[in-house]
Scaffold this active site. Structure first.
Site, mmCIF file in Angstrom:
data_model
loop_
_atom_site.group_PDB
_atom_site.id
_atom_site.type_symbol
_atom_site.label_atom_id
_atom_site.label_comp_id
_atom_site.label_asym_id
_atom_site.label_seq_id
_atom_site.Cartn_x
_atom_site.Cartn_y
_atom_site.Cartn_z
ATOM 1 N N LYS A 203 19.508 28.811 -4.351
ATOM 2 C CA LYS A 203 19.311 27.347 -4.273
ATOM 3 C C LYS A 203 19.283 26.721 -5.669
ATOM 4 O O LYS A 203 19.918 25.693 -5.906
ATOM 5 C CB LYS A 203 17.985 27.071 -3.550
ATOM 6 N N ASN A 204 18.560 27.360 -6.595
ATOM 7 C CA ASN A 204 18.388 26.741 -7.915
ATOM 8 C C ASN A 204 19.623 26.842 -8.791
ATOM 9 O O ASN A 204 19.668 26.289 -9.888
ATOM 10 C CB ASN A 204 17.172 27.330 -8.631
ATOM 11 N N ARG B 293 12.878 16.894 -6.589
ATOM 12 C CA ARG B 293 12.924 16.595 -8.026
ATOM 13 C C ARG B 293 14.266 16.924 -8.644
ATOM 14 O O ARG B 293 14.677 16.293 -9.617
ATOM 15 C CB ARG B 293 11.871 17.415 -8.750
ATOM 16 N N CYS C 272 3.759 16.704 -8.838
ATOM 17 C CA CYS C 272 4.009 17.304 -7.526
ATOM 18 C C CYS C 272 2.967 18.374 -7.287
ATOM 19 O O CYS C 272 2.040 18.539 -8.068
ATOM 20 C CB CYS C 272 5.423 17.876 -7.446
ATOM 21 N N ARG D 203 4.782 17.960 -14.268
ATOM 22 C CA ARG D 203 6.227 18.106 -14.391
ATOM 23 C C ARG D 203 6.967 16.871 -14.920
ATOM 24 O O ARG D 203 7.757 16.241 -14.208
ATOM 25 C CB ARG D 203 6.817 18.557 -13.057
ATOM 26 N N ASP E 217 8.146 31.622 -9.989
ATOM 27 C CA ASP E 217 8.527 31.513 -8.578
ATOM 28 C C ASP E 217 8.227 32.784 -7.772
ATOM 29 O O ASP E 217 8.426 32.811 -6.555
ATOM 30 C CB ASP E 217 10.028 31.156 -8.454
ATOM 31 N N ARG F 108 13.026 24.401 2.628
ATOM 32 C CA ARG F 108 13.713 23.814 1.478
ATOM 33 C C ARG F 108 14.470 24.865 0.685
ATOM 34 O O ARG F 108 15.460 24.540 0.022
ATOM 35 C CB ARG F 108 12.698 23.151 0.554
HETATM 36 N N1 EPU Z 1 8.447 20.380 -18.820
HETATM 37 C C1 EPU Z 1 8.050 19.376 -19.669
HETATM 38 N N2 EPU Z 1 8.958 18.379 -19.958
HETATM 39 C C2 EPU Z 1 10.216 18.368 -19.444
HETATM 40 C C3 EPU Z 1 10.607 19.413 -18.569
HETATM 41 C C4 EPU Z 1 9.699 20.411 -18.277
HETATM 42 O O1 EPU Z 1 6.933 19.354 -20.162
HETATM 43 O O2 EPU Z 1 10.984 17.434 -19.753
HETATM 44 C C5 EPU Z 1 7.486 21.452 -18.479
HETATM 45 C C6 EPU Z 1 7.125 21.484 -16.991
HETATM 46 O O3 EPU Z 1 6.111 20.565 -16.683
HETATM 47 C C7 EPU Z 1 6.730 22.929 -16.785
HETATM 48 C C8 EPU Z 1 7.656 23.675 -17.745
HETATM 49 O O4 EPU Z 1 8.111 22.702 -18.696
HETATM 50 O O5 EPU Z 1 5.406 23.115 -17.193
HETATM 51 C C9 EPU Z 1 8.862 24.326 -17.088
HETATM 52 O O6 EPU Z 1 9.505 23.382 -16.261
HETATM 53 P P1 EPU Z 1 11.069 23.432 -15.959
HETATM 54 O O7 EPU Z 1 11.666 22.163 -16.449
HETATM 55 O O8 EPU Z 1 11.655 24.695 -16.451
HETATM 56 O O9 EPU Z 1 11.078 23.417 -14.374
HETATM 57 P P2 EPU Z 1 12.163 22.731 -13.483
HETATM 58 O O10 EPU Z 1 13.456 22.790 -14.182
HETATM 59 O O11 EPU Z 1 11.659 21.420 -13.014
HETATM 60 C C10 EPU Z 1 12.983 24.871 -12.254
HETATM 61 C C11 EPU Z 1 13.088 25.333 -10.832
HETATM 62 C C12 EPU Z 1 11.700 25.640 -10.302
HETATM 63 C C13 EPU Z 1 11.077 26.723 -11.187
HETATM 64 C C14 EPU Z 1 11.054 26.264 -12.650
HETATM 65 C C15 EPU Z 1 10.548 27.308 -13.615
HETATM 66 C C16 EPU Z 1 15.078 24.225 -10.054
HETATM 67 C C17 EPU Z 1 15.698 23.206 -9.188
HETATM 68 N N3 EPU Z 1 13.746 24.304 -10.035
HETATM 69 O O12 EPU Z 1 12.180 23.696 -12.230
HETATM 70 O O13 EPU Z 1 11.865 26.139 -8.979
HETATM 71 O O14 EPU Z 1 9.774 27.005 -10.776
HETATM 72 O O15 EPU Z 1 12.390 25.885 -13.063
HETATM 73 O O16 EPU Z 1 11.301 28.460 -13.531
HETATM 74 O O17 EPU Z 1 15.780 24.967 -10.723
HETATM 75 C C18 EPU Z 1 11.207 26.722 -6.823
HETATM 76 O O18 EPU Z 1 12.361 27.120 -6.611
HETATM 77 O O19 EPU Z 1 10.258 26.961 -6.027
HETATM 78 C C19 EPU Z 1 10.919 25.951 -8.014
HETATM 79 C C20 EPU Z 1 9.846 25.176 -8.143
#
Ligand code: EPU
Length: 475
Positions: free
Chosen positions: A52-53, A123, A147, A152, A339, A431
């Site tokens: 999915k990701n 998101r 969330c 995030r 995850d 999801r």
């Molecule tokens: N962060 C910031 N600022 C930003 C972006 C991120 O402070 O601009 C922080 C976040 O708050 C968090 C950390 O950086 O503490 C990592 O967040 P990241 O941006 O890597 O997460 P994401 O891209 O929103 C993706 C996956 C998540 C997975 C995380 C970490 C997708 C669609 N989602 O989220 O997947 O947990 O990376 O590996 O790729 C799931 O599949 O259950 C899921 C939540």
């Protein structure tokens, strides 16, 4: 009184109708639950779906070109349906000649925005920002709030777009971004203060059409980043170094169509490994990529799970001698993934001894702990550390899923619990896990989906939400 067979046969149609008509149903509706009778060892073979990701950013990448992007191995999960709806709302056509193949053509984009209604449910809708801004010079995306698993923010995405020369403003809860006056972003040298997966993806996509060179430093290294870079390069982009900390991108004038197969889901793979070990069964897990799970596999081997690589895409999992407690800390790839933290916690409830699980990626990702405690698990939370004492017998209970991976952990707990477990709000699991109950049933689990009609009175008791709210959107 609504006929149960009618509901079962028309569940998807009813959900679509409900989603279109309201986001929060306070009148009657339907809500899915899982009923699990624990105690059966899992035996047999299961096949892993596409990630999915990886599928979500690859679908967004189709916005970078007017030509058709064909994606295979798209998992049949709710977030993909949401992403498809976003693309269609923007003006793209999405054809599905086969269930897991999407042909996306964004030739006539009419709207340059991801509205609140979609961002609040998922998101990952923010992934539209980079491609829209890069190709059309403008984009508007509702700012996602906090969330279920943390605050995030997307500040790192936005700071990156500003470095590309874009003007980024916050207007009435929306991020409104505009490219410089010639309509084209400029390549830049960007250092991420924190590793971010979708941030890296968003900026990588934007950089493919920017003028000049971009370097992304401290970039995320997840296999999903590499998969997206592979697709972008097939579309004519020049991306180098994906999978390492430094990604270099030479911007091109335009991108074209491409055909690409999404990588297998490494978190689904890890979840099935945990299921085999917990139930002391024997599972053959097919169509996976063990090389994407190196840290997970070595951690699980260290706790006593026996994992054999039958061939480069098949694992065989047993756990003949029980589990022992071993500490773990989550961190960005290639370390142990956040995850898989919830699923690992269930394993530790069955392990001999005390283990500490440290969550370093998200600040609030222990929501499953209190539900597991209700089932009898000995877990204490101290800040970002969960201390688990095992082994404990888990007892079936009525529990509530709070996010995607928390739901997976409750399913795992239900598989080994005494008596019956009833999991509410399984839309979270829908999801991201394709037909998890069917896959588990195929290997011997006693799990069934209950599509329960909910009356007006019950709906407030159950707090029925057919479309997850902003607080519940975690992917
Ligand atoms: N962060 C910031 N600022 C930003 C972006 C991120 O402070 O601009 C922080 C976040 O708050 C968090 C950390 O950086 O503490 C990592 O967040 P990241 O941006 O890597 O997460 P994401 O891209 O929103 C993706 C996956 C998540 C997975 C995380 C970490 C997708 C669609 N989602 O989220 O997947 O947990 O990376 O590996 O790729 C799931 O599949 O259950 C899921 C939540």
């Amino acid at each position: 009184m609504i006929d149960r067979r009618f509901l079962l046969m028309n569940a998807d149609l009813i959900r679509v109708y409900l989603r279109k008509s309201a986001t929060f149903i306070t009148l009657s509706g339907i809500v899915d639950k899982f009923r699990i009778s624990g105690g059966r060892a899992l035996h047999g073979r299961d096949s892993i779906s596409g990630a999915k990701n990886s599928a979500l950013p690859c679908m967004a990448a189709a916005l970078l070109t007017p030509e058709t992007v064909t994606l295979h191995n798209i998992p049949y999960v709710r977030d993909i349906i949401t992403q498809r709806r976003l693309l269609e709302d923007i003006g793209a056509t999405v054809l599905t000649p086969e269930l897991r193949t999407h042909k996306i053509t964004a030739a006539h984009v009419e709207l340059f925005e991801a509205p609140y209604e979609l961002v609040k449910t998922m998101r990952a809708s923010v992934l539209a920002l980079g491609p829209l801004l890069a190709r059309f010079g403008k984009a508007k995306v509702s700012l996602p709030g906090g969330c279920a698993i943390g605050t995030r923010p997307i500040d790192l995405h936005l700071a990156g777009f500003e470095k590309f020369g874009a003007e980024v403003k916050l207007e009435a809860g929306n991020v409104v971004a505009r490219a410089p006056s010639d309509g084209r972003l400029r390549g830049a040298d960007i250092h991420f203060g924190k590793v971010t997966v979708t941030g890296t993806e968003n900026l990588m996509m934007a950089a493919t059409l920017a003028r000049g060179y971009t370097t992304l430093r401290n970039a995320a290294r997840e296999p999903e980043i590499v998969d997206l870079a592979d697709l972008l390069n097939k579309m004519g982009a020049r991306v180098n170094g994906a999978g390492s900390e430094t990604i270099q991108i030479e911007g091109v004038e335009s991108l074209g169509g491409a055909e690409h197969t999404i990588i297998p889901d490494r978190i689904e793979t890890g979840t099935f490994i945990a299921a085999a070990a917990l139930t002391q069964g024997e599972l053959e897990i097919k169509d996976c990529r063990p090389d994407h799970l190196t840290s997970v596999i070595s951690q699980l081997i260290s706790v006593g799970v026996v994992i054999k690589e039958v061939n480069p895409t098949t694992l065989q999992v047993t756990c003949p001698d029980g589990l022992k407690a071993v500490n773990v800390s989550t961190a960005p790839y290639p370390e142990f993934p956040t995850d898989m933290q919830a699923q690992y916690m269930v394993l530790m409830t069955q392990a001999q001894g005390r283990s500490e699980i440290v969550e370093t990626v998200f600040e609030n990702r222990f929501m499953h702990a209190s539900e597991l405690q209700r089932m009898g698990a000995q877990i204490q939370i101290e800040g970002r550390t969960a201390i688990v004492d095992g082994p404990t017998t888990l007892n079936g209970a009525r529990v509530i899923a709070s996010d995607l991976r928390a739901s997976a952990s409750l399913v795992l707990a239900g598989l080994i619990a005494r008596d019956e477990t009833l999991i509410d709000r399984v839309y979270h699991i829908d999801r991201g896990y394709e037909k998890i109950e069917a896959k588990l049933r195929a290997v011997g689990a006693n799990i069934e989906r209950i599509i329960a009609p909910v009356t007006a009175a019950q709906s407030s008791e159950f707090n029925v939400q057919v479309t997850p709210t902003r607080e519940q959107a975690e992917a």
